[in-house]
Design a protein around this motif. Structure first.
Motif, short mmCIF file in Angstrom:
data_model
loop_
_atom_site.label_atom_id
_atom_site.label_comp_id
_atom_site.label_asym_id
_atom_site.label_seq_id
_atom_site.Cartn_x
_atom_site.Cartn_y
_atom_site.Cartn_z
N LEU A 91 2.20 -55.30 -27.16
CA LEU A 91 1.17 -54.44 -26.58
C LEU A 91 1.56 -52.97 -26.74
N GLU A 92 2.83 -52.68 -26.49
CA GLU A 92 3.28 -51.29 -26.59
C GLU A 92 3.14 -50.77 -28.02
N ALA A 93 3.43 -51.64 -28.99
CA ALA A 93 3.30 -51.22 -30.39
C ALA A 93 1.84 -50.92 -30.71
N LYS A 94 0.96 -51.77 -30.23
CA LYS A 94 -0.47 -51.57 -30.48
C LYS A 94 -0.94 -50.28 -29.79
N ILE A 95 -0.49 -50.08 -28.57
CA ILE A 95 -0.86 -48.87 -27.82
C ILE A 95 -0.41 -47.63 -28.58
N ALA A 96 0.82 -47.65 -29.08
CA ALA A 96 1.35 -46.48 -29.79
C ALA A 96 0.51 -46.20 -31.03
N GLU A 97 0.11 -47.26 -31.69
CA GLU A 97 -0.70 -47.12 -32.90
C GLU A 97 -2.05 -46.46 -32.56
N LEU A 98 -2.67 -46.95 -31.52
CA LEU A 98 -3.97 -46.40 -31.13
C LEU A 98 -3.83 -44.96 -30.63
N GLN A 99 -2.73 -44.69 -29.94
CA GLN A 99 -2.53 -43.33 -29.45
C GLN A 99 -2.32 -42.34 -30.59
N ALA A 100 -1.66 -42.81 -31.65
CA ALA A 100 -1.47 -41.94 -32.81
C ALA A 100 -2.82 -41.61 -33.44
N MET A 101 -3.67 -42.63 -33.55
CA MET A 101 -5.02 -42.40 -34.10
C MET A 101 -5.78 -41.40 -33.22
N ALA A 102 -5.78 -41.67 -31.93
CA ALA A 102 -6.53 -40.82 -31.01
C ALA A 102 -6.00 -39.39 -31.04
N GLY A 103 -4.68 -39.25 -31.10
CA GLY A 103 -4.08 -37.93 -31.14
C GLY A 103 -4.51 -37.15 -32.37
N THR A 104 -4.44 -37.80 -33.50
CA THR A 104 -4.87 -37.16 -34.76
C THR A 104 -6.33 -36.73 -34.66
#
Lengths: 128, 128
Positions: A91-104
């Motif tokens: 879950l944490e890996a998925k969250i980090a991935e989505l956060q990177a997208m959202a941040g960009t």
DNA sequence: ATGGACCTTCCCATGATAGGAAGGTCAAGA
DNA sequence: TCTTGACCTTCCTATCATGGGAAGGTCCAT
């Protein structure tokens, strides 16, 4: 208890109950003479377990594993904890991935005027 | 440029290039007499755009929308920004959902001994 | 007896991607 | 020139979890 009542009592749709049976996640229930599935409260309990497991984001295969541990009275709690913590890491890996997208995207959107003019850093970024 | 070379140049697999063509996301390219697809650098550019779009978590339908805006020289940047910010909201909702799952599981795992004994609050929670 | 609410099985669809089979093409080396 | 291997083509299948719907059978209350 018919499948519709079991669905209402467990929160799992009748469609999914049949599916879970077809893939061997849950056991085939008794049938009436007419072929209707008949569920006891025990089976509804199992369905609720599966539903909760799915709501926490476990896959069906993980649900299968957790169900087996649940039924194994001699299990080691370490085994359950291991499955749970591995899922937390997923879950944490998925969250980090989505956060990177959202941040960009947030960054790009901030630099975009958002008016009638056509120039747009978002499209420029996508175009590379 | 064959499909394999276009794949290498764009980062989109040959399989996906054909798929994108089949659903009308990208235009059908020229063909050699033997039927081989032939790509120009323009088309590779489009493929890279789609790839980047997908990497930011946009759906294929959203990619279609962004591609159309990209090609529309008279677009308003506001339209692009709207699509981007809506996607940010979608990502945030998904992130919140996953964080809720992870939070619940971390809490349960913390209260689980994780040893040889069978009692396990994780299973107890799943069982309801 | 009839109607409506239920049940059954079977097939199809989703979204994005990958795998593979069967067969055609191309280029390089023997 | 022939062969070989790397490429290409289309078509079918699978994934994961879920929902939709058709065609037909059952059950219960009126």
């Amino acid at each position: 208890m018919n499948i519709g009542q079991a669905a209402a009592a467990s929160g799992v749709s009748a469609k999914m109950i049949r599916y879970y049976e077809s893939i061997g996640l849950i056991a085939a229930p008794a049938r009436t003479e007419a072929g209707y599935r008949v569920y006891a409260s025990d089976e509804v309990h199992t369905l609720r377990f599966v539903r909760r497991t799915r709501m926490l984001g476990f896959s069906i295969e993980e649900a299968r594993e957790l169900l087996a541990l649940w039924r194994d009275r001699g299990r080691a709690s370490a085994d359950v904890k291991r499955v749970a913590l591995q899922h937390v890491r997923d879950l944490e890996a998925k969250i980090a991935e989505l956060q990177a997208m959202a941040g960009t995207l947030r960054h790009l959107a901030k630099t975009c005027h958002g008016d009638d003019r056509p120039d747009c850093p978002i499209l420029e970024d996508l175009a590379g």
